[in-house]
Write a protein that holds these residues in place. Structure first.
Motif, PDB file in Angstrom:
ATOM      1  N   GLU A  50       0.998  -1.107   0.050  1.00 57.08           N
ATOM      2  CA  GLU A  50      -0.184   0.078  -0.050  1.00 57.08           C
ATOM      3  C   GLU A  50       0.834   1.498  -0.046  1.00 57.08           C
ATOM      4  O   GLU A  50       2.024   1.242   0.218  1.00 57.08           O
ATOM      5  N   GLN A  51       0.110   2.249  -0.426  1.00 57.58           N
ATOM      6  CA  GLN A  51       0.762   3.854  -0.294  1.00 57.58           C
ATOM      7  C   GLN A  51      -0.308   4.787   0.140  1.00 57.58           C
ATOM      8  O   GLN A  51      -1.504   4.345   0.104  1.00 57.58           O
ATOM      9  N   ALA A  52      -0.048   5.740   0.955  1.00 55.59           N
ATOM     10  CA  ALA A  52      -0.805   6.644   1.428  1.00 55.59           C
ATOM     11  C   ALA A  52      -0.596   7.938   1.127  1.00 55.59           C
ATOM     12  O   ALA A  52       0.522   8.387   0.992  1.00 55.59           O
ATOM     13  N   VAL A  53      -1.590   8.954   1.449  1.00 54.05           N
ATOM     14  CA  VAL A  53      -1.286  10.248   1.191  1.00 54.05           C
ATOM     15  C   VAL A  53      -2.131  11.201   2.174  1.00 54.05           C
ATOM     16  O   VAL A  53      -3.038  10.625   2.296  1.00 54.05           O
ATOM     17  N   ILE A  54      -1.431  11.934   3.053  1.00 57.54           N
ATOM     18  CA  ILE A  54      -2.046  12.691   3.940  1.00 57.54           C
ATOM     19  C   ILE A  54      -2.749  14.027   3.461  1.00 57.54           C
ATOM     20  O   ILE A  54      -2.197  14.572   2.700  1.00 57.54           O
ATOM     21  N   LEU A  55      -3.847  14.276   3.810  1.00 60.28           N
ATOM     22  CA  LEU A  55      -4.706  15.188   3.388  1.00 60.28           C
ATOM     23  C   LEU A  55      -5.002  16.217   4.709  1.00 60.28           C
ATOM     24  O   LEU A  55      -5.546  16.057   5.478  1.00 60.28           O
ATOM     25  N   THR A  56      -4.184  17.448   4.517  1.00 55.91           N
ATOM     26  CA  THR A  56      -4.322  18.380   5.717  1.00 55.91           C
ATOM     27  C   THR A  56      -5.379  19.541   5.277  1.00 55.91           C
ATOM     28  O   THR A  56      -5.227  20.246   4.160  1.00 55.91           O
ATOM     29  N   PHE A  57      -6.565  19.556   5.824  1.00 48.25           N
ATOM     30  CA  PHE A  57      -7.622  20.282   5.306  1.00 48.25           C
ATOM     31  C   PHE A  57      -7.998  20.296   3.990  1.00 48.25           C
ATOM     32  O   PHE A  57      -8.208  21.199   3.044  1.00 48.25           O
ATOM     33  N   GLY A  58      -7.881  18.886   3.419  1.00 49.42           N
ATOM     34  CA  GLY A  58      -8.112  18.518   1.989  1.00 49.42           C
ATOM     35  C   GLY A  58      -7.053  18.766   1.186  1.00 49.42           C
ATOM     36  O   GLY A  58      -7.189  18.303  -0.016  1.00 49.42           O
ATOM     37  N   LYS A 113      -0.564  -0.249  -4.237  1.00 49.68           N
ATOM     38  CA  LYS A 113       0.543   0.044  -5.188  1.00 49.68           C
ATOM     39  C   LYS A 113       0.927  -1.170  -5.923  1.00 49.68           C
ATOM     40  O   LYS A 113       2.064  -1.258  -6.358  1.00 49.68           O
ATOM     41  N   VAL A 114      -0.089  -1.971  -6.244  1.00 47.64           N
ATOM     42  CA  VAL A 114       0.008  -3.144  -6.884  1.00 47.64           C
ATOM     43  C   VAL A 114      -0.421  -2.952  -8.434  1.00 47.64           C
ATOM     44  O   VAL A 114      -0.877  -1.967  -8.689  1.00 47.64           O
ATOM     45  N   ASN A 115      -0.182  -3.946  -9.206  1.00 51.64           N
ATOM     46  CA  ASN A 115      -0.440  -3.579 -10.629  1.00 51.64           C
ATOM     47  C   ASN A 115      -1.907  -4.135 -10.908  1.00 51.64           C
ATOM     48  O   ASN A 115      -2.228  -4.968 -10.337  1.00 51.64           O
ATOM     49  N   PHE A 116      -2.437  -3.294 -11.870  1.00 53.50           N
ATOM     50  CA  PHE A 116      -3.989  -3.462 -11.922  1.00 53.50           C
ATOM     51  C   PHE A 116      -3.965  -3.958 -13.448  1.00 53.50           C
ATOM     52  O   PHE A 116      -3.096  -3.696 -14.001  1.00 53.50           O
ATOM     53  N   SER A 117      -5.093  -4.391 -14.010  1.00 52.85           N
ATOM     54  CA  SER A 117      -5.248  -4.966 -15.326  1.00 52.85           C
ATOM     55  C   SER A 117      -6.780  -4.110 -15.562  1.00 52.85           C
ATOM     56  O   SER A 117      -7.649  -4.408 -15.241  1.00 52.85           O
ATOM     57  N   ILE A 162      -1.242   7.896 -12.865  1.00 57.11           N
ATOM     58  CA  ILE A 162      -1.367   6.415 -13.530  1.00 57.11           C
ATOM     59  C   ILE A 162      -0.271   6.235 -14.227  1.00 57.11           C
ATOM     60  O   ILE A 162       0.342   7.090 -15.048  1.00 57.11           O
ATOM     61  N   SER A 163       0.629   5.122 -14.326  1.00 57.33           N
ATOM     62  CA  SER A 163       1.637   4.665 -14.999  1.00 57.33           C
ATOM     63  C   SER A 163       1.385   3.495 -15.729  1.00 57.33           C
ATOM     64  O   SER A 163       0.914   2.525 -15.304  1.00 57.33           O
ATOM     65  N   ILE A 164       1.766   3.199 -16.997  1.00 55.94           N
ATOM     66  CA  ILE A 164       1.707   2.096 -18.013  1.00 55.94           C
ATOM     67  C   ILE A 164       2.493   1.233 -17.565  1.00 55.94           C
ATOM     68  O   ILE A 164       3.875   1.510 -17.927  1.00 55.94           O
ATOM     69  N   VAL A 165       2.517  -0.136 -17.089  1.00 55.15           N
ATOM     70  CA  VAL A 165       3.493  -1.026 -16.979  1.00 55.15           C
ATOM     71  C   VAL A 165       3.424  -1.956 -18.227  1.00 55.15           C
ATOM     72  O   VAL A 165       4.598  -2.436 -18.621  1.00 55.15           O
ATOM     73  N   GLY A 166       2.460  -2.345 -18.929  1.00 50.72           N
ATOM     74  CA  GLY A 166       2.816  -3.046 -20.162  1.00 50.72           C
ATOM     75  C   GLY A 166       1.303  -3.225 -20.949  1.00 50.72           C
ATOM     76  O   GLY A 166       0.224  -2.754 -20.505  1.00 50.72           O
ATOM     77  N   LYS A 214      -0.434   0.957 -13.078  1.00 49.63           N
ATOM     78  CA  LYS A 214      -0.438   1.174 -11.386  1.00 49.63           C
ATOM     79  C   LYS A 214      -0.545   2.706 -10.959  1.00 49.63           C
ATOM     80  O   LYS A 214      -0.264   3.577 -11.949  1.00 49.63           O
ATOM     81  N   ILE A 215      -0.841   2.955  -9.796  1.00 47.72           N
ATOM     82  CA  ILE A 215      -0.999   4.092  -9.486  1.00 47.72           C
ATOM     83  C   ILE A 215       0.501   4.809  -8.982  1.00 47.72           C
ATOM     84  O   ILE A 215       1.054   4.040  -8.025  1.00 47.72           O
ATOM     85  N   THR A 216       0.955   5.778  -9.527  1.00 49.18           N
ATOM     86  CA  THR A 216       2.223   6.237  -9.208  1.00 49.18           C
ATOM     87  C   THR A 216       2.292   7.695  -8.664  1.00 49.18           C
ATOM     88  O   THR A 216       3.119   8.135  -7.871  1.00 49.18           O
ATOM     89  N   ASP A 217       1.103   8.367  -8.559  1.00 47.84           N
ATOM     90  CA  ASP A 217       0.962   9.710  -8.034  1.00 47.84           C
ATOM     91  C   ASP A 217      -0.492   9.762  -7.379  1.00 47.84           C
ATOM     92  O   ASP A 217      -1.646  10.100  -7.938  1.00 47.84           O
ATOM     93  N   PRO A 218      -0.573   9.174  -5.852  1.00 43.32           N
ATOM     94  CA  PRO A 218      -1.799   9.013  -5.399  1.00 43.32           C
ATOM     95  C   PRO A 218      -2.564  10.324  -5.237  1.00 43.32           C
ATOM     96  O   PRO A 218      -3.825  10.476  -5.619  1.00 43.32           O
ATOM     97  N   ALA A 219      -2.047  11.573  -5.315  1.00 43.12           N
ATOM     98  CA  ALA A 219      -2.579  12.887  -5.118  1.00 43.12           C
ATOM     99  C   ALA A 219      -3.250  13.339  -6.514  1.00 43.12           C
ATOM    100  O   ALA A 219      -4.545  13.531  -6.488  1.00 43.12           O
ATOM    101  N   SER A 220      -2.842  12.768  -7.545  1.00 44.33           N
ATOM    102  CA  SER A 220      -3.307  13.067  -8.757  1.00 44.33           C
ATOM    103  C   SER A 220      -4.354  12.007  -8.997  1.00 44.33           C
ATOM    104  O   SER A 220      -5.329  12.592  -9.820  1.00 44.33           O
ATOM    105  N   TYR A 221      -4.251  10.773  -8.675  1.00 45.43           N
ATOM    106  CA  TYR A 221      -4.994   9.929  -8.911  1.00 45.43           C
ATOM    107  C   TYR A 221      -6.597  10.454  -8.329  1.00 45.43           C
ATOM    108  O   TYR A 221      -7.530   9.889  -8.556  1.00 45.43           O
ATOM    109  N   LEU A 222      -6.462  10.949  -7.016  1.00 43.24           N
ATOM    110  CA  LEU A 222      -7.416  11.059  -6.169  1.00 43.24           C
ATOM    111  C   LEU A 222      -8.135  12.481  -6.561  1.00 43.24           C
ATOM    112  O   LEU A 222      -9.610  12.544  -6.563  1.00 43.24           O
ATOM    113  N   PHE A 223      -7.474  13.510  -6.880  1.00 45.60           N
ATOM    114  CA  PHE A 223      -8.029  14.729  -7.201  1.00 45.60           C
ATOM    115  C   PHE A 223      -7.993  15.494  -8.620  1.00 45.60           C
ATOM    116  O   PHE A 223      -8.813  16.424  -8.909  1.00 45.60           O
ATOM    117  N   ASN A 224      -7.251  14.682  -9.416  1.00 49.09           N
ATOM    118  CA  ASN A 224      -6.986  15.359 -10.787  1.00 49.09           C
ATOM    119  C   ASN A 224      -8.297  14.913 -11.924  1.00 49.09           C
ATOM    120  O   ASN A 224      -8.245  15.586 -13.003  1.00 49.09           O
TER     121      ASN A 224
END
Length: 323
Positions: free
Chosen positions: A35-43, A70-74, A177-181, A112-122
């Motif tokens: 796993e990987q985590a991201v801390i949100l301070t007042f959002g 942080k595992v690979n998804f299909s 997101i990053s492309i693995v294959g 896979k998810i390489t930037d949790p903040a962008s994945y959650l909010f972009n």
């Protein structure tokens, strides 16, 4: 009767206990190795946390935590597995090749998810964006490829081009997101009759290539044999040339010796040459030198009389030289 002051005291203590409980519960969290985590301070998102273990933060509502795998998804494009069965979506997979043929193509994208903040909010739905980008990339590459490449030996190149284009699009969208294959699953023609006809054409082309390879092999073999024969002939010719040159040099040397002898004793040399010539022309004949002075004819046998009897050859005239 309970006093109002006591009621307020109980209520206050309850609030404090609740606050302390919230602080105690929301002030720590754990991150697993996968796993990987991201801390949100007042959002507002901070840097991602990828190190596993027990972590502490400010209590809710000051800080909150989002934990992502942080595992690979299909991503399955063109089909879906439901309850062990494969459901195909022909509308997604049907596309036109560069030489205006229709094919059905589906593939699997590993990401896979390489930037949790962008994945959650972009974006609201990053996976849908990935799906759309995959469709655009695959259709673009198939649309510029020939049907033979898509169905036979060009799949690896198509996969590489789709991956490069998809990676470029995902980077532009910035969804974390990053492309693995990328792996093509099935590329086939839309119906059985067309598939059968194309298979026949493919078999004929493979037969043609086999015959061409066999002909080239035979050509190369014969060319090598001809080159070997040519080299052998050249070697023999060079040997004959060298031999003839040496023979000619020897003949010249012999001629020069004879010429020198001739200058010293012309008559003797002339008679010697006549005798040697007769010996070459008539190698098995007996040669006698005869001197007729008008009286008794005399002769002198050059070879011993006991040799095999041959037809004599007579040379008249001469001064009776002993050679």
């Amino acid at each position: 009767m309970v006093s109002i002051k006591r009621i307020y005291t109980i209520i206050g203590l309850s609030i404090v206990v609740i606050i302390l409980g919230v602080v105690a519960v929301t002030s720590w969290y754990t991150v697993d190795e996968s796993e990987q985590a991201v801390i949100l301070t007042f959002g507002e998102a901070g840097d991602p946390i990828v190190e596993p273990g027990l972590k502490f933060k400010l209590p809710w509502p000051i800080q909150t935590v989002e934990v992502l795998p942080k595992v690979n998804f299909s991503l399955q494009f063109g089909y879906e597995e439901k309850d062990g069965e494969i459901v195909e979506y022909d509308d997604e997979t049907k596309m036109i090749t560069g030489d205006e043929n229709i094919v059905l193509a589906d593939l699997v994208v590993q990401w896979k998810i390489t930037d949790p903040a962008s994945y959650l909010f972009n974006s609201e739905d990053p996976e849908q964006i990935l799906h759309n980008a995959t469709s655009a990339s695959l259709r673009s590459i198939i649309g510029s490829s020939k049907i033979d490449d898509a169905l036979t030996s060009g799949k690896a190149e198509i996969e590489a081009e789709v991956r490069d284009l998809l990676t470029s699009l995902i980077e532009k969208y910035d969804v974390g997101i990053s492309i693995v294959g990328v792996k093509l699953q099935d590329v086939e023609l839309p119906n059985e009759d067309v598939r059968k006809a194309f298979t026949n054409v493919t078999d004929a082309r493979e037969t043609m290539n086999t015959k061409i390879n066999e002909a080239n092999k035979y050509k190369n073999q014969k060319s090598q044999e001809a080159e070997g024969e040519k080299d052998a002939m050249i070697s023999r010719a060079e040997g004959d040339r060298a031999a003839r040159i040496e023979i000619a040099r020897g003949d010249v040397a012999i001629f020069n010796e004879l010429y020198n002898e001739y200058k010293n004793s012309p008559e003797i040399t002339r008679q010697r040459l006549v005798l040697e010539t007769l010996d070459q022309v008539l190698p098995g004949a007996e040669i006698y030198i005869m001197n007729d002075d008008g009286n008794t004819m005399k002769y002198f046998p050059i070879r011993p009389l006991e040799e095999q009897k041959q037809t004599p050859a007579v040379v008249e005239g001469g001064s009776g030289s002993n050679e």
